[in-house]
Design a protein around this motif. Structure first.
Motif, short mmCIF file in Angstrom:
data_model
loop_
_atom_site.label_atom_id
_atom_site.label_comp_id
_atom_site.label_asym_id
_atom_site.label_seq_id
_atom_site.Cartn_x
_atom_site.Cartn_y
_atom_site.Cartn_z
N TRP A 163 0.80 -1.22 0.00
CA TRP A 163 0.00 0.00 0.00
C TRP A 163 0.83 1.27 0.00
O TRP A 163 1.92 1.34 0.55
CB TRP A 163 -0.97 0.00 1.17
N GLU A 164 0.27 2.29 -0.67
CA GLU A 164 0.91 3.59 -0.78
C GLU A 164 0.02 4.72 -0.24
O GLU A 164 0.46 5.84 -0.09
CB GLU A 164 1.26 3.90 -2.24
N ARG A 165 -1.24 4.38 0.02
CA ARG A 165 -2.19 5.39 0.48
C ARG A 165 -3.17 4.77 1.47
O ARG A 165 -3.52 3.60 1.33
CB ARG A 165 -2.96 5.95 -0.73
N VAL A 166 -3.58 5.55 2.45
CA VAL A 166 -4.55 5.07 3.43
C VAL A 166 -5.75 6.02 3.45
O VAL A 166 -5.61 7.22 3.23
CB VAL A 166 -3.92 4.98 4.84
N CYS A 167 -6.90 5.44 3.68
CA CYS A 167 -8.13 6.24 3.83
C CYS A 167 -8.91 5.64 4.98
O CYS A 167 -9.14 4.43 5.02
CB CYS A 167 -8.96 6.19 2.55
N LEU A 168 -9.27 6.45 5.96
CA LEU A 168 -10.05 5.93 7.09
C LEU A 168 -11.33 6.72 7.25
O LEU A 168 -11.40 7.92 6.97
CB LEU A 168 -9.23 5.94 8.37
N VAL A 169 -12.37 6.02 7.67
CA VAL A 169 -13.69 6.61 7.85
C VAL A 169 -14.11 6.40 9.30
O VAL A 169 -14.20 5.26 9.77
CB VAL A 169 -14.73 5.99 6.91
N THR A 170 -14.36 7.50 9.99
CA THR A 170 -14.79 7.44 11.37
C THR A 170 -16.06 8.28 11.52
O THR A 170 -16.60 8.78 10.54
CB THR A 170 -13.70 7.98 12.32
#
Length: 291
Positions: free
Chosen positions: A77-84
């Motif tokens: 992986w090169e990018r992270v996306c988190l949803v809170t």
């Protein structure tokens, strides 16, 4: 980068892996949520690899994923996306349910290479009101991620599928035609909800004749994927399915086997009006209606 939608309690945070030290210091990372790890597919640069996870302490999980593969981490992986959630009302049961739904959707759509295994079914113990809330939460996630350039959860409505959608819910263009110069190949296309589809049965040049690079890799990949198949006509290929492109020029390049200006190559069927001229007519008509 952060993103929100009015009247939605969700909050989206995304950033490159190179900025992970800053990302994990954000207050959102200490909350319960779902997250996506995104990276290139080494076997096909036109697709992404995606891992979908959940945690009640996302920062801790991201630190684990940042370890080398031999230590239980993930290298791709090169990018992270988190949803809170802004109101912090998401529970462990909620995010487990969301994770299972997201894995199932991403797997069925096939827009990415899913690193996860089979999705587990969670949510059976959630109250009916919570299930309804999570259904709405899920739809907001699917709406906001493409805006951030993450379209692996986006459902593409092809022209053939759009026929069954009630009028007004899907924007459809007239049918366009492209006759490849000095070739017998003729292709038909339609724009549906902003995506340019070359229609099943359309013809394309049998091999790539343009310079190396550009859309050549996509051309070869479409052959490997069975999208472009051999035609009954010599030296031509045929689209086995409706296929969506990011632009008319990308579609024209695949049809002609070389770089092409799709804005002038594609013409409204039986009119001689180019795609660019048709689009300008739509813009001018919209401007007039506003005035």
């Amino acid at each position: 980068m952060t993103a929100e939608i009015m009247n939605w309690t969700g909050h989206v945070l995304t950033g490159p892996r190179s900025k992970l030290a800053e990302v994990v210091q954000r207050p959102e990372c200490s909350r319960t949520g779902v997250y996506f790890l995104v990276g290139p597919d080494p076997e096909n640069s036109l697709r992404s690899q995606v891992y979908i996870g959940e945690s009640d302490d996302v920062a801790k999980r991201l630190k684990q994923h940042n370890q080398p593969e031999e230590k239980g981490g993930k290298d791709f992986w090169e990018r992270v996306c988190l949803v809170t959630s802004k109101d912090q009302n998401l529970t462990k049961a909620h995010v487990k349910h969301l994770e299972s739904l997201l894995i199932s959707i991403a797997g069925s759509l096939g827009n990415c290479v899913l690193v996860n295994g089979t999705a587990h079914e969670y949510g059976k113990g959630l109250p009916e009101s919570d299930l309804a809330d999570m259904a709405f939460f899920l739809e907001q996630i699917r709406a906001v991620l493409p805006v951030l350039g993450l379209d692996f959860l986006r459902e593409r409505i092809s022209p053939s599928a759009a026929i069954s959608v009630p009028a007004g819910q899907v924007q459809r263009s007239p049918r366009f035609v492209y006759k490849v110069p000095k070739e017998t190949a003729v292709a038909h296309a339609q724009e549906v909800d902003g995506e340019f589809f070359v229609l099943k049965g359309s013809q394309a040049r049998g091999h790539w004749v343009g310079t190396q690079g550009g859309y050549e890799q996509l051309f070869q990949q479409m052959i490997a994927d069975g999208v472009l198949v051999e035609s009954s006509q010599p030296a031509l290929r045929e689209f086995a399915v409706d296929y969506g492109f990011s632009s008319p020029s990308a579609a024209a390049a695949i049809v002609s086997g070389r770089s092409a200006n799709g804005r002038t190559s594609w013409q409204v069927a039986n009119s001689g009006i180019s795609y660019a001229e048709w689009q300008n007519q739509q813009v001018n008509a919209a401007k007039t209606s506003v005035e």
